[in-house]
Structures are given as C-alpha cells and as structure tokens.
Write a protein that holds these residues in place. Structure first.
Motif, PDB file in Angstrom:
ATOM      1  N   TRP A  70       0.852  -1.186   0.000  1.00 11.53           N
ATOM      2  CA  TRP A  70       0.000   0.000   0.000  1.00 11.53           C
ATOM      3  C   TRP A  70       0.890   1.239   0.000  1.00 11.53           C
ATOM      4  O   TRP A  70       2.045   1.191   0.404  1.00 11.53           O
TER       5      TRP A  70
ATOM      6  N   CYS B 275       3.062   3.207  -4.637  1.00 16.43           N
ATOM      7  CA  CYS B 275       3.403   1.811  -4.906  1.00 16.43           C
ATOM      8  C   CYS B 275       4.135   1.698  -6.236  1.00 16.43           C
ATOM      9  O   CYS B 275       4.513   2.687  -6.849  1.00 16.43           O
TER      10      CYS B 275
ATOM     11  N   ASP C 292      -1.506  -3.028  -6.118  1.00 14.75           N
ATOM     12  CA  ASP C 292      -0.349  -2.157  -5.900  1.00 14.75           C
ATOM     13  C   ASP C 292       0.560  -2.115  -7.127  1.00 14.75           C
ATOM     14  O   ASP C 292       1.590  -1.433  -7.124  1.00 14.75           O
TER      15      ASP C 292
END
Length: 252
Positions: free
Chosen positions: A12, A19, A63
């Motif tokens: 995260w 990310c 991500d």
C-alpha cells in the motif's frame, strides 16, 4: 533508456511513497510499467495523461495496476481524448481494475493486449521478453531491450532460478525486495529479500541493482546496505523521482 521511479512501496502507499510504478523512456516513447496505487499523481507532476504511449503490467495485484483506472479516466473523459492506449498484461490480470467502471464508459480509451508469461513481443521501440515467476498470482518477469541497453524487472516474485536468467547481463536490474533478510514462512515462496535480490544480481552479472517493493516502513538505507554486502555494483532503492540512465553494455 531512462527509467524514472514513480513509486516503489510494497502492498500500500505511504504518505511519501507510491506503490510500484516506473516510467521507461527510449527514442521519444514513454512506457508506463506497473501503474500501482498513487502513481498517477507522480506521473502528472511530469507529464500529461496523454503523454503515455503504452502501459505494461507485470501482474494483477492492485499495488501494481490500480492507477490504470484513473489514468484511463483522465484520457477517456477529457474534452479531446487521445487515441486508445495500448495496455499489455497477463491474461485476466486487469479484469478487476477494468471492471471499476461500466463496460462502455472507458472502452474507447484503451486497447488490451493480453499475453502469457513466457511470450515475447514488441512495444514501441522495446523488445519485451517475459518469464513466469512465482507469486501469489501469475506474475511476468519482464526484460525490456533496446539497441542501447537492457532493463530487467521482476514484478513480484519469490525465489526462482529464472530470476538471474531474467537479469542476465542487464544494464539495470529492478528487483523486488520486500524484506531485508528473511521472508515470513507463509510468504517465503512468493517474495524476495534484499539479500537474495543482491545474490541474483551478482549471479546474473547485472551492472546495477535497483531495489523496489520494500514493505512499508522499511528503512531504504538498511535495504541498500544489506544488498551491498553481496553485490559490488551500484545499489539504489526505488524512491519517487529517482532517475536511472544506465550506461549501455548489453543487447536484448
């Protein structure tokens, strides 16, 4: 070839780190590699949304691909939409992110090209060779080649003899390094450490190692120092704004 880091945080984003996301440029072509959480604002600090020529995604974890949605919105909902954006990803990897909007809302904003890890193809001026690497979901290790250099990128991966093969002789090896020395047992088949990334870089004869996907809160200096114990070439950590222009010594 120039790589600009948009983000390199695993799992995260934090207040200071997006990310995974990397802009790779060569011969006037801009390839967005893995538009993970919070990478679009970093991109927009440098370029408009329509300046991206193609997107290449390693795997379907958000991500690594969630910001594809706002990127497509910024292009498809603009007053003067650009041509459809070529998007390359493993089969099914983008099903969830592309379903965030109705099927017709952004249909004209992109053209999806799905591949199977192991495939080879071209994206603009880049040759792309992919390898299936172990992760929780199918993940494509990616090797980008130009006449003036090679970038190897693991996506997210666990230990595999295919990792140093992917990175063999690369001018820049962008490797996931979620943990420093040890991966928790349940995740050990699917993630790497900074130490193992360095070992693979050394085995591969890569010229430069760039560590990425560090677990949120990991000290970048500690990751760099851990990798430098095994890899004697230049070692950096992917932080927003870092630009890598490795000297060419390879071909694809």
């Amino acid at each position: 070839m120039r790589l600009t880091v948009l983000g390199g945080c695993g799992a995260w984003p934090t207040a200071v780190q997006a990310c995974s996301g990397y802009l790779v440029e060569y011969d006037g072509f801009r390839l967005l590699l893995d538009p993970g959480y919070a990478t679009l604002p970093r991109l927009l600090h440098r370029h408009t949304a329509d300046a991206v020529d193609a997107v290449l995604v390693s795997h379907g974890h958000p991500d690594h691909c969630a910001d594809l949605n706002p990127l497509l919105r910024a292009r498809g909902l603009s007053d003067d939409p650009p041509p459809p954006l070529p998007v390359y990803a493993p089969h099914g990897a983008l099903d969830a992110v592309l379903a965030l909007d109705g099927p017709r809302m952004l249909a004209a904003a992109y053209r999806l090209h799905e591949f199977t890890p192991g495939d080879r193809f071209a994206v603009g001026p880049f040759t792309v060779a992919t390898r299936l690497l172990p992760h929780f979901v199918p993940n494509a290790g990616i090797r980008l080649g130009t006449p003036h250099g090679v970038l190897a990128y693991t996506g997210d991966t666990g230990p595999s003899p295919d990792v140093p093969l992917l990175a063999e002789g690369a001018d820049l090896f962008l490797s996931e390094a979620t943990h420093l020395h040890r991966v928790p047992a349940a995740d050990a088949p699917y993630l790497l450490t900074a130490r193992l990334a360095a070992r693979y870089a050394r085995q591969a004869g890569s010229a430069r190692l760039l560590l990425t996907h560090l677990w949120p809160g990991t000290d970048p200096a500690a990751a760099r120092e851990t990798a430098a114990e095994l890899f004697t070439g230049p070692v950096d950590v992917a932080v927003p704004g870092l630009v890598a222009e490795p000297a060419s010594r390879s071909t694809s």
